[in-house]
Design a protein around this motif. Structure first.
Motif, PDB file in Angstrom:
ATOM      1  N   ASP A  60      53.804  21.605  54.362  1.00  0.00           N
ATOM      2  CA  ASP A  60      53.046  21.226  53.176  1.00  0.00           C
ATOM      3  C   ASP A  60      53.843  21.471  51.901  1.00  0.00           C
ATOM      4  N   SER A  61      54.866  22.312  51.985  1.00  0.00           N
ATOM      5  CA  SER A  61      55.675  22.613  50.812  1.00  0.00           C
ATOM      6  C   SER A  61      57.048  21.990  50.955  1.00  0.00           C
ATOM      7  N   ALA A 109      60.105  13.691  41.707  1.00  0.00           N
ATOM      8  CA  ALA A 109      59.312  13.753  40.480  1.00  0.00           C
ATOM      9  C   ALA A 109      57.906  14.284  40.735  1.00  0.00           C
ATOM     10  N   LEU A 110      57.424  14.150  41.980  1.00  0.00           N
ATOM     11  CA  LEU A 110      56.092  14.635  42.326  1.00  0.00           C
ATOM     12  C   LEU A 110      56.058  16.137  42.570  1.00  0.00           C
ATOM     13  N   ARG A 111      57.225  16.751  42.726  1.00  0.00           N
ATOM     14  CA  ARG A 111      57.255  18.179  43.014  1.00  0.00           C
ATOM     15  C   ARG A 111      56.876  18.983  41.787  1.00  0.00           C
ATOM     16  N   ASN A 112      56.105  20.038  42.024  1.00  0.00           N
ATOM     17  CA  ASN A 112      55.699  20.911  40.929  1.00  0.00           C
ATOM     18  C   ASN A 112      56.854  21.835  40.576  1.00  0.00           C
ATOM     19  N   THR A 159      57.052  27.490  40.725  1.00  0.00           N
ATOM     20  CA  THR A 159      57.425  27.202  42.102  1.00  0.00           C
ATOM     21  C   THR A 159      57.204  28.420  43.001  1.00  0.00           C
ATOM     22  N   GLY A 160      56.516  28.180  44.102  1.00  0.00           N
ATOM     23  CA  GLY A 160      56.278  29.242  45.058  1.00  0.00           C
ATOM     24  C   GLY A 160      54.995  30.011  44.801  1.00  0.00           C
ATOM     25  N   TRP A 194      53.014  20.448  44.889  1.00  0.00           N
ATOM     26  CA  TRP A 194      53.021  19.108  44.310  1.00  0.00           C
ATOM     27  C   TRP A 194      52.268  19.125  42.981  1.00  0.00           C
ATOM     28  N   ILE A 195      52.539  18.143  42.132  1.00  0.00           N
ATOM     29  CA  ILE A 195      51.823  18.059  40.867  1.00  0.00           C
ATOM     30  C   ILE A 195      50.330  17.939  41.131  1.00  0.00           C
ATOM     31  N   SER A 196      49.529  18.382  40.158  1.00  0.00           N
ATOM     32  CA  SER A 196      48.102  18.569  40.390  1.00  0.00           C
ATOM     33  C   SER A 196      47.339  17.294  40.728  1.00  0.00           C
ATOM     34  N   THR A 197      47.868  16.138  40.330  1.00  0.00           N
ATOM     35  CA  THR A 197      47.122  14.896  40.551  1.00  0.00           C
ATOM     36  C   THR A 197      47.330  14.286  41.933  1.00  0.00           C
ATOM     37  N   ILE A 198      48.249  14.827  42.722  1.00  0.00           N
ATOM     38  CA  ILE A 198      48.539  14.223  44.020  1.00  0.00           C
ATOM     39  C   ILE A 198      47.454  14.591  45.026  1.00  0.00           C
ATOM     40  N   THR A 199      47.064  13.631  45.854  1.00  0.00           N
ATOM     41  CA  THR A 199      46.019  13.841  46.853  1.00  0.00           C
ATOM     42  C   THR A 199      46.621  14.381  48.147  1.00  0.00           C
ATOM     43  N   PRO A 200      45.801  14.951  49.032  1.00  0.00           N
ATOM     44  CA  PRO A 200      46.324  15.427  50.320  1.00  0.00           C
ATOM     45  C   PRO A 200      47.040  14.333  51.111  1.00  0.00           C
TER      46      PRO A 200
END
Length: 279
Positions: free
Chosen positions: A157-158, A233-236, A240-241, A246-252
């Motif tokens: 997931d990470s 670009a989607l990575r938060n 980190t850690g 992922w950025i807050s707007t991304i869905t599962p």
């Protein structure tokens, strides 16, 4: 979830042997302990101990659940692997003086199969991912291949890797440049780093002009580069850690697609780096 142990056919066999007491005096963990871990991993539906009208041994029970998880829910299976090892460790299963000792051969087998997946099992039963920052050359290639294979199955997931602040694509790109050029630009932005890695590996990027009659896979490679940049670009990058990877707007669903895509692109680069690798 990135720090959960991997799940493979070999690991399933070795974990099952860890709890097998059919040939010796009974030892802990008990069926109740194993059942608790199965429930914690939310794999009750796959438990042969509750699906069969006949008694099922501990080894067969664990093997049955993990085999089902490998095909249907790898992340849950990984959680069960971790839970079983922790339970065995808590009962002294890794200590030779304990009445619950699993045996040197069972422990050695488990240590060996984890080592092939880039994980270290210590003599006291502590399990940790091998730190990628400590690896170089072929060892790092193999470790990255393991992470890429797991990501392709949606097991992580990470996007962050053990022992490094890099994500899978960034670490793979940097490694490819080290192998081909002997160095990589640590200060470059990700699109530049990935583009240089693609170029070093003979893969096409959008900077390469389309040539009439070129192989169809060149179009795929350009698309893989664009997708890799989008995934990065989607990575938060903040905290980190400590929160969502992922950025807050991304869905599962988008997160799952992202990590599986990262695995596919990393595999594309690693296959170009080591072309003898079997699919």
């Amino acid at each position: 979830m990135a720090n959960q142990p991997p799940l493979t056919d070999a690991i399933i066999v070795a974990i099952a042997r860890l709890v097998d007491d059919s040939q010796i005096e009974k030892r802990e963990p008990t069926h109740s302990d194993i059942e608790f871990q199965i429930d914690q991993a939310k794999l009750t539906c796959a438990d042969p101990g509750r699906l069969s009208s006949k008694p099922v041994g501990k080894s067969k029970r664990v093997r049955g659940v993990l085999n089902w998880a490998l095909s249907n829910n790898p992340s849950a299976g990984e959680a069960l692997v971790s839970g079983i090892i922790s339970t065995v460790q808590g009962y002294g299963g890794f200590r030779s003086t304990s009445s619950n000792y699993c045996g040197s051969e069972a422990i050695a087998n488990l240590t060996a199969v984890f080592a092939t997946q880039g994980w270290d099992l210590s003599s006291d039963g502590s399990l940790q991912p091998r730190l990628l920052d400590s690896l170089t050359g072929k060892a790092l290639t193999e470790a990255l291949q393991t992470y890429a294979d797991r990501a392709r199955r949606g097991s992580l997931d990470s996007p962050l890797l053990a022992g490094t602040a890099k994500d899978l694509l960034e670490a793979t790109a940097a490694h490819a440049l080290m192998q081909r050029w002997g160095s990589y630009p640590s200060t470059s932005n990700f699109p530049t780093l990935l583009g240089q890695a693609f170029t070093a590996l003979g893969l096409a990027t959008p900077s390469d002009p389309v040539v009439t009659g070129e192989p169809a896979h060149k179009r795929m490679e350009r698309a893989a580069y664009d997708l890799g940049c989008a995934l990065n670009a989607l990575r938060n990058k903040v905290g980190t850690g400590h929160g969502r990877p992922w950025i807050s707007t991304i869905t599962p669903a988008q997160a799952r697609f992202s990590i599986e895509s990262m695995g596919n692109i990393a595999s594309l680069m690693l296959d170009a780096l080591t072309p003898s690798r079997c699919p």
